[in-house]
Design a protein around this motif. Sequence first.
Motif, PDB file in Angstrom:
ATOM      1  N   ALA A   1       0.828  -1.208   0.000  1.00  0.00           N
ATOM      2  CA  ALA A   1       0.000   0.000   0.000  1.00  0.00           C
ATOM      3  C   ALA A   1       0.861   1.256   0.000  1.00  0.00           C
ATOM      4  O   ALA A   1       0.561   2.233  -0.707  1.00  0.00           O
ATOM      5  CB  ALA A   1      -0.926  -0.010   1.215  1.00  0.00           C
TER       6      ALA A   1
ATOM      7  N   GLN B   1       2.486   1.633  -3.450  1.00  0.00           N
ATOM      8  CA  GLN B   1       1.506   2.085  -4.437  1.00  0.00           C
ATOM      9  C   GLN B   1       1.186   3.571  -4.237  1.00  0.00           C
ATOM     10  O   GLN B   1       1.013   4.316  -5.206  1.00  0.00           O
ATOM     11  CB  GLN B   1       0.238   1.234  -4.344  1.00  0.00           C
ATOM     12  CG  GLN B   1       0.441  -0.189  -4.873  1.00  0.00           C
ATOM     13  CD  GLN B   1      -0.810  -1.025  -4.749  1.00  0.00           C
ATOM     14  OE1 GLN B   1      -1.501  -0.968  -3.732  1.00  0.00           O
ATOM     15  NE2 GLN B   1      -1.110  -1.802  -5.772  1.00  0.00           N
TER      16      GLN B   1
ATOM     17  N   TYR C   1      -3.257  -7.460  -1.576  1.00  0.00           N
ATOM     18  CA  TYR C   1      -3.726  -6.073  -1.618  1.00  0.00           C
ATOM     19  C   TYR C   1      -4.312  -5.740  -2.975  1.00  0.00           C
ATOM     20  O   TYR C   1      -3.811  -6.201  -4.005  1.00  0.00           O
ATOM     21  CB  TYR C   1      -2.566  -5.114  -1.306  1.00  0.00           C
ATOM     22  CG  TYR C   1      -2.972  -4.054  -0.326  1.00  0.00           C
ATOM     23  CD1 TYR C   1      -3.078  -4.356   1.021  1.00  0.00           C
ATOM     24  CD2 TYR C   1      -3.289  -2.775  -0.745  1.00  0.00           C
ATOM     25  CE1 TYR C   1      -3.473  -3.398   1.928  1.00  0.00           C
ATOM     26  CE2 TYR C   1      -3.685  -1.815   0.159  1.00  0.00           C
ATOM     27  CZ  TYR C   1      -3.768  -2.133   1.508  1.00  0.00           C
ATOM     28  OH  TYR C   1      -4.176  -1.181   2.404  1.00  0.00           O
TER      29      TYR C   1
ATOM     30  N   HIS D   1      -5.479  -2.862  -5.877  1.00  0.00           N
ATOM     31  CA  HIS D   1      -5.038  -1.553  -6.363  1.00  0.00           C
ATOM     32  C   HIS D   1      -6.028  -0.445  -6.014  1.00  0.00           C
ATOM     33  O   HIS D   1      -5.648   0.704  -5.842  1.00  0.00           O
ATOM     34  CB  HIS D   1      -4.860  -1.618  -7.877  1.00  0.00           C
ATOM     35  CG  HIS D   1      -4.378  -0.329  -8.475  1.00  0.00           C
ATOM     36  ND1 HIS D   1      -3.069   0.073  -8.393  1.00  0.00           N
ATOM     37  CD2 HIS D   1      -5.051   0.655  -9.148  1.00  0.00           C
ATOM     38  CE1 HIS D   1      -2.932   1.242  -9.000  1.00  0.00           C
ATOM     39  NE2 HIS D   1      -4.118   1.617  -9.471  1.00  0.00           N
TER      40      HIS D   1
ATOM     41  N   LYS E   1      -7.508   0.362  -3.379  1.00  0.00           N
ATOM     42  CA  LYS E   1      -7.464   0.921  -2.027  1.00  0.00           C
ATOM     43  C   LYS E   1      -6.145   1.621  -1.724  1.00  0.00           C
ATOM     44  O   LYS E   1      -5.716   1.693  -0.582  1.00  0.00           O
ATOM     45  CB  LYS E   1      -7.703  -0.189  -1.005  1.00  0.00           C
ATOM     46  CG  LYS E   1      -9.064  -0.843  -1.129  1.00  0.00           C
ATOM     47  CD  LYS E   1      -9.247  -1.933  -0.091  1.00  0.00           C
ATOM     48  CE  LYS E   1     -10.602  -2.587  -0.218  1.00  0.00           C
ATOM     49  NZ  LYS E   1     -10.782  -3.674   0.787  1.00  0.00           N
ATOM     50  N   ILE E   2      -5.513   2.152  -2.757  1.00  0.00           N
ATOM     51  CA  ILE E   2      -4.174   2.714  -2.605  1.00  0.00           C
ATOM     52  C   ILE E   2      -4.101   3.787  -1.527  1.00  0.00           C
ATOM     53  O   ILE E   2      -3.455   3.595  -0.503  1.00  0.00           O
ATOM     54  CB  ILE E   2      -3.703   3.334  -3.940  1.00  0.00           C
ATOM     55  CG1 ILE E   2      -3.527   2.228  -4.966  1.00  0.00           C
ATOM     56  CG2 ILE E   2      -2.380   4.077  -3.746  1.00  0.00           C
ATOM     57  CD1 ILE E   2      -3.266   2.750  -6.349  1.00  0.00           C
TER      58      ILE E   2
ATOM     59  N   THR F   1      -6.048   3.344   2.208  1.00  0.00           N
ATOM     60  CA  THR F   1      -5.515   2.399   3.189  1.00  0.00           C
ATOM     61  C   THR F   1      -3.999   2.473   3.315  1.00  0.00           C
ATOM     62  O   THR F   1      -3.397   1.624   3.950  1.00  0.00           O
ATOM     63  CB  THR F   1      -5.926   0.964   2.811  1.00  0.00           C
ATOM     64  OG1 THR F   1      -5.518   0.698   1.464  1.00  0.00           O
ATOM     65  CG2 THR F   1      -7.433   0.795   2.929  1.00  0.00           C
ATOM     66  N   ALA F   2      -3.386   3.470   2.704  1.00  0.00           N
ATOM     67  CA  ALA F   2      -1.934   3.613   2.842  1.00  0.00           C
ATOM     68  C   ALA F   2      -1.600   3.894   4.305  1.00  0.00           C
ATOM     69  O   ALA F   2      -2.274   4.679   4.961  1.00  0.00           O
ATOM     70  CB  ALA F   2      -1.419   4.740   1.967  1.00  0.00           C
TER      71      ALA F   2
END
Length: 438
Positions: free
Chosen positions: A329, A332, A386, A388, A390-391, A394-395
């Motif tokens: 995360a 990304q 994971y 993509h 929810k970059i 949720t980072a």
Amino acid sequence: MGCLVSTPKDSGGNRRRPGNVGEVAVFVPGLRIPKPVDFSQPFGDSLSKSLVERLSALRTRIVVMAGQEAPMGTKPRRRTATRHGGSTLADLQQALEDYLPVLLGLVKDGSQLRHEVQFVWVNQEDEAEETAMSNSWYEVLSVLHLMAMLSLSQANVLLLPTTSADGYQPRVSEESRRASIDVFLKAAGYLDCAVRNVLPQLPAEFRRDLPVDLAEGVLRALCLQALGQPLMILRMIDFLPGGDIQLGMAIDSTKATLAVKRRLACEMVKYWHQAQDSIMNLPLANGWGEKHKLFVKWRYAEAKAAAYYYHGLILDEGNTEKSHGMAVAALQAAEEFLKESKKACEAFNMAPPLSRNPPLWGTMKYLSEKIPKDTSSKVRINRDLYSHEKIIETAPALPDFALALKPDEYQLPSVDPSWNDENIKGQFGFNQLNNERP
């Protein structure tokens, strides 16, 4: 007395706005330009002729030099040496330093002299072409601002890559990077002094009428930019907190750990975040002002890309499914912020006056190559952990590090000895505090 703000029509278009400013490594939002002032009329016989002439000569020198420098203020490669061997930029800086101690005599010990001259400066980021104020603290503030902008111009010269004699890719020498730290901290010191020691001297009604390029938010943002812009370490292993030259040097150092690199990148994020907060709601509407906002947006996204990248690499060192998922995360997010920074960079360069990027070097050259490559690799390895979509949401949060790097402590100089009792006559004594105007 008070403030007079002219319109573009009134001023006859005296603002210097070049159409193209060339390569930009350090953003300089134009140079404020002083207009001529007649010191003899307001003072009459109250000051000695020699003191009035000295004030006039020192300021006239700045008016002439600033008018010559302004069109080239952000075109360092075209700047040439003067016949005495120094640059016009350095000569203007010296002229300001010579003028300031004499100027401070007008505000010494609460003197009413500070109201007697109307100082006029051409603005760069304000909608009005120029602002005139009958308060000598406005002149002091404008001088400090110009001194800081000249320092940023010098830093821009130092940080533009040059082609080496051996024909390799353009690069910034280690000597130039080492020299830049002093220049940036000096610029930050001028701006910090302006905010702490000069703005409070202006009554509220004057502060409300200041042009936006002298607003407290803009001054604070520029100070933070001077700390978050490329700064460097004095030694390869003595990492001071803050600045992307330090990060660049850390990347090149085999002794620098990922934790050190992450700390430096996270501190850069805080500098640029605070700079953005300082100017977000200010009416920076014209060319220079809009470009200023875009520059901060670009560098803020760039800093976040670096911080999330190193944070992701550290998280990936964990041995749990959760740590690997958080690492993906973070990486990304780094890639998304890298893309955002490139778009912001393009928008910055296209905003008038036009500019262009110098060739990539150091930190951003490294990260531009590594972030997409490492993100793609980690996503492939952890594809099932994971998604993509929810970059950003949720980072993982970035670590919070204290900002230890501070501006140089700049103090206003002592009043020039020419301001002695023999040179001051009549109604304008330094100790006449009764009935003083606000």
